[in-house]
Design a protein around this motif. Structure first.
Motif, PDB file in Angstrom:
ATOM      1  N   GLY A  61      46.923  22.237  43.221  1.00 12.90           N
ATOM      2  CA  GLY A  61      47.642  21.090  42.709  1.00 12.90           C
ATOM      3  C   GLY A  61      47.642  19.893  43.623  1.00 12.90           C
ATOM      4  O   GLY A  61      46.857  19.767  44.561  1.00 12.90           O
ATOM      5  N   GLY A  62      48.551  19.037  43.338  1.00 17.71           N
ATOM      6  CA  GLY A  62      48.778  17.812  44.081  1.00 17.71           C
ATOM      7  C   GLY A  62      50.134  17.289  43.659  1.00 17.71           C
ATOM      8  O   GLY A  62      51.094  17.341  44.397  1.00 17.71           O
ATOM      9  N   PHE A  63      50.204  16.831  42.396  1.00 21.48           N
ATOM     10  CA  PHE A  63      51.481  16.383  41.864  1.00 21.48           C
ATOM     11  C   PHE A  63      51.432  16.437  40.343  1.00 21.48           C
ATOM     12  O   PHE A  63      50.368  16.540  39.728  1.00 21.48           O
ATOM     13  N   ILE A  64      52.614  16.374  39.736  1.00 27.40           N
ATOM     14  CA  ILE A  64      52.777  16.317  38.289  1.00 27.40           C
ATOM     15  C   ILE A  64      53.351  14.949  37.947  1.00 27.40           C
ATOM     16  O   ILE A  64      54.266  14.470  38.622  1.00 27.40           O
ATOM     17  N   PHE A  65      52.821  14.303  36.901  1.00 27.24           N
ATOM     18  CA  PHE A  65      53.375  13.014  36.493  1.00 27.24           C
ATOM     19  C   PHE A  65      53.908  13.101  35.066  1.00 27.24           C
ATOM     20  O   PHE A  65      53.490  13.929  34.260  1.00 27.24           O
ATOM     21  N   GLY A  66      54.875  12.243  34.780  1.00 27.42           N
ATOM     22  CA  GLY A  66      55.426  12.146  33.440  1.00 27.42           C
ATOM     23  C   GLY A  66      54.850  10.963  32.698  1.00 27.42           C
ATOM     24  O   GLY A  66      54.220  10.077  33.298  1.00 27.42           O
ATOM     25  N   LEU A  67      55.069  10.907  31.383  1.00 31.00           N
ATOM     26  CA  LEU A  67      54.544   9.800  30.584  1.00 31.00           C
ATOM     27  C   LEU A  67      55.129   8.462  31.015  1.00 31.00           C
ATOM     28  O   LEU A  67      54.503   7.415  30.811  1.00 31.00           O
ATOM     29  N   ASP A  68      56.308   8.478  31.636  1.00 33.39           N
ATOM     30  CA  ASP A  68      56.925   7.240  32.105  1.00 33.39           C
ATOM     31  C   ASP A  68      56.409   6.801  33.469  1.00 33.39           C
ATOM     32  O   ASP A  68      56.851   5.786  34.013  1.00 33.39           O
ATOM     33  N   GLY A  69      55.471   7.573  34.049  1.00 33.89           N
ATOM     34  CA  GLY A  69      54.898   7.227  35.346  1.00 33.89           C
ATOM     35  C   GLY A  69      55.594   7.860  36.533  1.00 33.89           C
ATOM     36  O   GLY A  69      55.166   7.663  37.673  1.00 33.89           O
ATOM     37  N   GLN A  74      54.871  17.311  46.257  1.00 32.83           N
ATOM     38  CA  GLN A  74      53.701  18.188  46.374  1.00 32.83           C
ATOM     39  C   GLN A  74      53.893  19.494  45.598  1.00 32.83           C
ATOM     40  O   GLN A  74      54.903  20.177  45.747  1.00 32.83           O
ATOM     41  N   ILE A  75      52.905  19.807  44.767  1.00 32.54           N
ATOM     42  CA  ILE A  75      52.858  21.077  44.031  1.00 32.54           C
ATOM     43  C   ILE A  75      51.594  21.809  44.468  1.00 32.54           C
ATOM     44  O   ILE A  75      50.499  21.260  44.406  1.00 32.54           O
ATOM     45  N   VAL A 108      54.013  25.996  37.576  1.00 35.47           N
ATOM     46  CA  VAL A 108      53.804  25.404  38.899  1.00 35.47           C
ATOM     47  C   VAL A 108      54.208  26.439  39.941  1.00 35.47           C
ATOM     48  O   VAL A 108      55.091  27.265  39.698  1.00 35.47           O
ATOM     49  N   VAL A 109      53.536  26.390  41.091  1.00 34.43           N
ATOM     50  CA  VAL A 109      53.807  27.361  42.156  1.00 34.43           C
ATOM     51  C   VAL A 109      53.955  26.624  43.483  1.00 34.43           C
ATOM     52  O   VAL A 109      53.120  25.782  43.832  1.00 34.43           O
ATOM     53  N   SER A 110      55.015  26.958  44.206  1.00 38.77           N
ATOM     54  CA  SER A 110      55.182  26.522  45.590  1.00 38.77           C
ATOM     55  C   SER A 110      54.920  27.725  46.482  1.00 38.77           C
ATOM     56  O   SER A 110      55.527  28.784  46.296  1.00 38.77           O
ATOM     57  N   ASP A 125      63.369  21.560  46.609  1.00 37.51           N
ATOM     58  CA  ASP A 125      63.304  20.097  46.470  1.00 37.51           C
ATOM     59  C   ASP A 125      62.066  19.694  45.657  1.00 37.51           C
ATOM     60  O   ASP A 125      62.134  18.786  44.810  1.00 37.51           O
ATOM     61  N   ASN A 126      60.940  20.352  45.923  1.00 40.48           N
ATOM     62  CA  ASN A 126      59.715  20.026  45.208  1.00 40.48           C
ATOM     63  C   ASN A 126      59.863  20.317  43.713  1.00 40.48           C
ATOM     64  O   ASN A 126      59.458  19.517  42.861  1.00 40.48           O
ATOM     65  N   LEU A 127      60.438  21.479  43.381  1.00 38.41           N
ATOM     66  CA  LEU A 127      60.626  21.823  41.973  1.00 38.41           C
ATOM     67  C   LEU A 127      61.609  20.869  41.299  1.00 38.41           C
ATOM     68  O   LEU A 127      61.427  20.498  40.128  1.00 38.41           O
ATOM     69  N   ALA A 128      62.628  20.463  42.024  1.00 35.93           N
ATOM     70  CA  ALA A 128      63.621  19.540  41.456  1.00 35.93           C
ATOM     71  C   ALA A 128      63.019  18.176  41.145  1.00 35.93           C
ATOM     72  O   ALA A 128      63.575  17.420  40.339  1.00 35.93           O
ATOM     73  N   SER A 129      61.891  17.852  41.766  1.00 31.51           N
ATOM     74  CA  SER A 129      61.264  16.545  41.564  1.00 31.51           C
ATOM     75  C   SER A 129      60.365  16.490  40.332  1.00 31.51           C
ATOM     76  O   SER A 129      59.806  15.437  40.029  1.00 31.51           O
ATOM     77  N   LEU A 130      60.209  17.595  39.627  1.00 33.07           N
ATOM     78  CA  LEU A 130      59.357  17.591  38.436  1.00 33.07           C
ATOM     79  C   LEU A 130      59.853  16.543  37.442  1.00 33.07           C
ATOM     80  O   LEU A 130      61.056  16.448  37.181  1.00 33.07           O
ATOM     81  N   PRO A 131      58.946  15.773  36.851  1.00 39.44           N
ATOM     82  CA  PRO A 131      59.389  14.766  35.878  1.00 39.44           C
ATOM     83  C   PRO A 131      59.878  15.397  34.580  1.00 39.44           C
ATOM     84  O   PRO A 131      59.601  16.563  34.291  1.00 39.44           O
ATOM     85  N   GLU A 132      60.591  14.606  33.796  1.00 35.09           N
ATOM     86  CA  GLU A 132      61.082  15.078  32.506  1.00 35.09           C
ATOM     87  C   GLU A 132      59.959  15.095  31.476  1.00 35.09           C
ATOM     88  O   GLU A 132      59.055  14.266  31.501  1.00 35.09           O
TER      89      GLU A 132
END
Length: 263
Positions: A61-69, A74-75, A108-110, A125-132
Protein backbone atom coordinates in the motif's frame (compact mmCIF):
# COMPACT_ATOMS: atom_id res chain seq x y z
CA UNK A 1 -15.90 -34.72 17.43
CA UNK A 2 -14.16 -32.82 14.66
CA UNK A 3 -14.00 -34.56 11.31
CA UNK A 4 -10.52 -35.66 10.22
CA UNK A 5 -10.47 -33.04 7.45
CA UNK A 6 -10.89 -30.20 9.95
CA UNK A 7 -8.07 -31.56 12.05
CA UNK A 8 -5.85 -31.46 8.96
CA UNK A 9 -7.08 -27.95 8.14
CA UNK A 10 -6.24 -26.88 11.69
CA UNK A 11 -2.70 -28.21 11.18
CA UNK A 12 -2.54 -26.49 7.79
CA UNK A 13 -3.18 -23.08 9.35
CA UNK A 14 -0.66 -23.86 12.07
CA UNK A 15 1.91 -24.48 9.34
CA UNK A 16 1.00 -21.22 7.59
CA UNK A 17 1.39 -19.38 10.89
CA UNK A 18 4.78 -21.01 11.36
CA UNK A 19 5.81 -19.76 7.93
CA UNK A 20 4.82 -16.22 8.96
CA UNK A 21 6.91 -16.49 12.12
CA UNK A 22 9.89 -18.18 10.45
CA UNK A 23 9.94 -15.78 7.52
CA UNK A 24 9.78 -12.89 9.96
CA UNK A 25 12.86 -14.31 11.67
CA UNK A 26 14.60 -14.51 8.30
CA UNK A 27 13.62 -10.90 7.60
CA UNK A 28 15.61 -9.81 10.63
CA UNK A 29 18.81 -10.49 8.66
CA UNK A 30 18.32 -7.10 7.00
CA UNK A 31 20.29 -4.39 8.83
CA UNK A 32 17.90 -1.65 7.70
CA UNK A 33 14.55 -1.52 9.53
CA UNK A 34 12.85 -0.35 6.33
CA UNK A 35 14.08 -3.49 4.57
CA UNK A 36 12.75 -5.61 7.41
CA UNK A 37 9.36 -3.95 7.23
CA UNK A 38 9.13 -4.35 3.47
CA UNK A 39 9.99 -8.02 3.76
CA UNK A 40 7.27 -8.62 6.36
CA UNK A 41 4.74 -6.72 4.25
CA UNK A 42 5.55 -8.97 1.29
CA UNK A 43 5.26 -12.09 3.44
CA UNK A 44 1.85 -11.22 4.82
CA UNK A 45 0.60 -10.02 1.43
CA UNK A 46 1.62 -13.37 -0.10
CA UNK A 47 -0.31 -15.27 2.58
CA UNK A 48 -3.41 -13.25 1.71
CA UNK A 49 -2.92 -13.82 -2.04
CA UNK A 50 -2.53 -17.54 -1.42
CA UNK A 51 -5.91 -17.77 0.31
CA UNK A 52 -8.26 -15.01 -0.84
CA UNK A 53 -10.31 -15.43 -4.06
CA UNK A 54 -8.99 -13.91 -7.31
CA UNK A 55 -11.46 -11.04 -7.09
CA UNK A 56 -9.19 -9.61 -4.37
CA UNK A 57 -6.26 -7.47 -5.45
CA UNK A 58 -3.64 -7.68 -2.69
CA UNK A 59 -0.85 -5.15 -3.03
CA UNK A 60 1.66 -3.21 -1.02
CA UNK A 61 0.00 0.00 0.00
CA UNK A 62 0.70 3.63 0.46
CA UNK A 63 -2.50 5.45 1.29
CA UNK A 64 -6.27 5.36 0.80
CA UNK A 65 -8.14 8.38 -0.57
CA UNK A 66 -11.79 9.35 -0.47
CA UNK A 67 -13.91 10.87 -3.23
CA UNK A 68 -13.65 14.22 -1.42
CA UNK A 69 -9.84 14.12 -1.72
CA UNK A 70 -9.13 13.19 1.90
CA UNK A 71 -6.17 10.83 2.44
CA UNK A 72 -5.24 8.27 5.05
CA UNK A 73 -1.91 7.87 6.74
CA UNK A 74 0.48 5.08 5.70
CA UNK A 75 -1.22 1.75 4.94
CA UNK A 76 1.10 -1.25 4.56
CA UNK A 77 -1.11 -3.65 2.58
CA UNK A 78 -4.30 -2.82 0.66
CA UNK A 79 -6.89 -5.30 -0.62
CA UNK A 80 -9.33 -4.04 -3.23
CA UNK A 81 -12.10 -5.44 -5.39
CA UNK A 82 -10.98 -6.43 -8.90
CA UNK A 83 -13.65 -4.16 -10.42
CA UNK A 84 -12.49 -1.05 -8.61
CA UNK A 85 -10.22 1.59 -10.11
CA UNK A 86 -6.51 0.81 -9.68
CA UNK A 87 -3.45 3.02 -9.24
CA UNK A 88 -0.61 0.53 -9.63
CA UNK A 89 1.76 2.26 -12.06
CA UNK A 90 4.44 2.65 -9.37
CA UNK A 91 4.36 -1.05 -8.51
CA UNK A 92 7.25 -3.05 -9.94
CA UNK A 93 8.45 -6.63 -9.77
CA UNK A 94 10.87 -5.49 -7.06
CA UNK A 95 8.27 -3.77 -4.91
CA UNK A 96 7.03 -0.21 -5.00
CA UNK A 97 3.81 1.23 -3.63
CA UNK A 98 0.27 1.83 -4.80
CA UNK A 99 -2.70 3.79 -3.54
CA UNK A 100 -6.42 3.10 -3.64
CA UNK A 101 -9.83 4.67 -3.36
CA UNK A 102 -11.86 3.82 -0.26
CA UNK A 103 -14.72 2.92 -2.63
CA UNK A 104 -13.96 -0.69 -3.54
CA UNK A 105 -11.41 -1.20 -0.78
CA UNK A 106 -12.05 -4.53 0.96
CA UNK A 107 -9.26 -4.61 3.51
CA UNK A 108 -6.23 -2.82 4.94
CA UNK A 109 -3.34 -4.18 7.00
CA UNK A 110 -0.92 -2.46 9.37
CA UNK A 111 2.17 -4.62 9.88
CA UNK A 112 4.64 -4.35 12.73
CA UNK A 113 7.75 -6.28 13.70
CA UNK A 114 7.06 -5.94 17.42
CA UNK A 115 3.71 -4.68 18.69
CA UNK A 116 4.56 -2.65 21.75
CA UNK A 117 2.44 0.25 23.00
CA UNK A 118 4.05 2.79 20.67
CA UNK A 119 3.61 0.64 17.56
CA UNK A 120 0.06 -0.30 18.56
CA UNK A 121 -0.89 3.36 18.84
CA UNK A 122 0.75 4.06 15.47
CA UNK A 123 -1.37 1.31 13.85
CA UNK A 124 -4.56 2.54 15.51
CA UNK A 125 -3.85 6.13 14.42
CA UNK A 126 -3.32 4.95 10.84
CA UNK A 127 -6.62 3.04 10.80
CA UNK A 128 -8.45 6.00 12.33
CA UNK A 129 -7.26 8.14 9.41
CA UNK A 130 -9.17 6.12 6.80
CA UNK A 131 -11.45 8.41 4.78
CA UNK A 132 -15.22 8.11 4.84
CA UNK A 133 -17.05 6.11 2.18
CA UNK A 134 -19.83 7.70 0.13
CA UNK A 135 -23.36 6.50 1.02
CA UNK A 136 -24.19 3.23 -0.71
CA UNK A 137 -27.47 4.57 -2.08
CA UNK A 138 -28.51 3.15 -5.45
CA UNK A 139 -25.11 1.52 -5.97
CA UNK A 140 -26.52 -1.52 -4.14
CA UNK A 141 -27.47 -3.91 -6.96
CA UNK A 142 -29.25 -6.52 -4.86
CA UNK A 143 -31.77 -4.25 -3.19
CA UNK A 144 -31.24 -5.57 0.31
CA UNK A 145 -28.82 -4.78 3.08
CA UNK A 146 -25.18 -5.61 2.50
CA UNK A 147 -24.13 -6.93 5.88
CA UNK A 148 -21.80 -4.70 7.90
CA UNK A 149 -21.06 -2.44 4.90
CA UNK A 150 -20.61 0.53 7.23
CA UNK A 151 -17.70 -1.35 8.81
CA UNK A 152 -15.78 -1.83 5.53
CA UNK A 153 -12.88 -2.08 4.81
CA UNK A 154 -11.71 -4.98 6.97
CA UNK A 155 -8.97 -3.69 9.25
CA UNK A 156 -6.08 -5.90 10.38
CA UNK A 157 -3.06 -5.28 12.58
CA UNK A 158 -0.46 -8.03 12.27
CA UNK A 159 2.81 -8.38 14.17
CA UNK A 160 5.49 -11.04 14.35
CA UNK A 161 5.98 -10.39 18.07
CA UNK A 162 4.35 -8.31 20.75
CA UNK A 163 3.62 -7.57 24.36
CA UNK A 164 1.76 -10.07 26.51
CA UNK A 165 -1.85 -10.46 25.28
CA UNK A 166 -3.47 -8.99 28.40
CA UNK A 167 -1.09 -6.00 28.27
CA UNK A 168 -1.94 -5.35 24.62
CA UNK A 169 -5.66 -5.55 25.35
CA UNK A 170 -5.22 -3.08 28.20
CA UNK A 171 -3.39 -0.58 25.95
CA UNK A 172 -6.05 -1.03 23.25
CA UNK A 173 -8.95 -0.31 25.58
CA UNK A 174 -7.07 2.62 27.12
CA UNK A 175 -6.51 4.15 23.66
CA UNK A 176 -10.19 4.06 22.76
CA UNK A 177 -11.28 5.28 26.20
CA UNK A 178 -9.16 8.36 25.47
CA UNK A 179 -10.24 8.65 21.81
CA UNK A 180 -13.97 8.04 21.98
CA UNK A 181 -14.58 10.13 18.86
CA UNK A 182 -13.08 7.37 16.66
CA UNK A 183 -16.05 5.43 15.23
CA UNK A 184 -16.21 1.65 15.47
CA UNK A 185 -15.84 1.49 11.69
CA UNK A 186 -12.28 2.83 12.01
CA UNK A 187 -11.14 0.42 14.70
CA UNK A 188 -9.35 -2.86 13.95
CA UNK A 189 -11.39 -5.97 13.27
CA UNK A 190 -8.49 -8.25 14.17
CA UNK A 191 -5.15 -7.75 15.88
CA UNK A 192 -3.04 -10.87 15.29
CA UNK A 193 0.29 -11.39 17.02
CA UNK A 194 1.85 -14.52 15.49
CA UNK A 195 1.99 -17.44 17.88
CA UNK A 196 0.58 -15.35 20.73
CA UNK A 197 -2.97 -14.03 20.42
CA UNK A 198 -5.82 -12.48 18.50
CA UNK A 199 -7.84 -9.51 19.66
CA UNK A 200 -11.14 -9.48 17.80
CA UNK A 201 -13.68 -6.63 17.72
CA UNK A 202 -17.33 -7.62 18.09
CA UNK A 203 -19.31 -6.25 15.11
CA UNK A 204 -22.71 -7.85 15.79
CA UNK A 205 -24.94 -7.01 18.74
CA UNK A 206 -25.48 -9.75 21.33
CA UNK A 207 -22.58 -11.86 20.07
CA UNK A 208 -22.12 -15.04 22.09
CA UNK A 209 -18.70 -16.70 22.31
CA UNK A 210 -18.11 -20.44 22.21
CA UNK A 211 -17.89 -20.46 26.01
CA UNK A 212 -21.32 -18.86 26.26
CA UNK A 213 -20.06 -15.38 27.19
CA UNK A 214 -22.11 -12.56 25.65
CA UNK A 215 -20.09 -9.70 24.20
CA UNK A 216 -21.07 -6.06 23.81
CA UNK A 217 -21.05 -4.49 20.33
CA UNK A 218 -17.69 -2.84 19.71
CA UNK A 219 -15.90 -4.60 22.56
CA UNK A 220 -12.67 -6.52 22.06
CA UNK A 221 -12.37 -10.25 22.70
CA UNK A 222 -8.96 -11.74 23.54
CA UNK A 223 -8.33 -15.17 22.03
CA UNK A 224 -5.13 -17.12 22.79
CA UNK A 225 -5.96 -20.71 21.77
CA UNK A 226 -4.31 -21.65 18.44
CA UNK A 227 -3.93 -17.95 17.56
CA UNK A 228 -2.49 -18.48 14.08
CA UNK A 229 -5.20 -20.98 13.16
CA UNK A 230 -8.09 -18.76 14.18
CA UNK A 231 -6.42 -15.46 13.35
CA UNK A 232 -5.68 -16.44 9.76
CA UNK A 233 -8.90 -18.42 9.40
CA UNK A 234 -11.11 -15.57 10.57
CA UNK A 235 -9.39 -13.00 8.36
CA UNK A 236 -9.70 -15.21 5.28
CA UNK A 237 -13.33 -16.17 5.89
CA UNK A 238 -14.46 -12.64 6.72
CA UNK A 239 -12.70 -11.04 3.77
CA UNK A 240 -13.98 -13.68 1.35
CA UNK A 241 -17.53 -12.82 2.41
CA UNK A 242 -16.85 -9.11 1.92
CA UNK A 243 -15.26 -9.72 -1.48
CA UNK A 244 -18.30 -11.70 -2.57
CA UNK A 245 -20.68 -8.98 -1.38
CA UNK A 246 -18.61 -6.29 -3.13
CA UNK A 247 -19.55 -7.83 -6.48
CA UNK A 248 -23.06 -6.50 -5.92
CA UNK A 249 -22.00 -2.88 -5.57
CA UNK A 250 -21.85 -0.66 -8.66
CA UNK A 251 -18.69 1.29 -7.91
CA UNK A 252 -18.34 4.38 -10.09
CA UNK A 253 -15.36 6.75 -10.19
CA UNK A 254 -16.27 9.63 -12.52
CA UNK A 255 -16.14 11.95 -9.50
CA UNK A 256 -12.43 11.17 -9.14
CA UNK A 257 -11.76 12.38 -12.68
CA UNK A 258 -14.13 15.34 -12.41
CA UNK A 259 -12.26 16.59 -9.34
CA UNK A 260 -8.90 16.74 -11.15
CA UNK A 261 -7.65 20.34 -11.61
CA UNK A 262 -7.37 21.61 -15.18
CA UNK A 263 -3.73 22.62 -14.73
Amino acid sequence: MAKEFYRRLHNYFMDVGKVLRDEADVASIFPNTTDKGMSRENIYAKVLRDHLPPICNVKLGGFIFGLDGSESKQIDVIISNDKSIQFNHLLTADGGKSFSCIEGCIGVVSIKSTLDKKELIDSLDNLASLPEKAPLGNKNLIGREILHYNDWPYKIVFASNGLKPETLLGHLNEYYSQNTEIPLSKRPNVIHVAGSCNIIRVISANTTLRNGERMKLGSFHLQTVSPDVFGLGQVIADMQAMAMASNFIAYEYSEVINNLPET
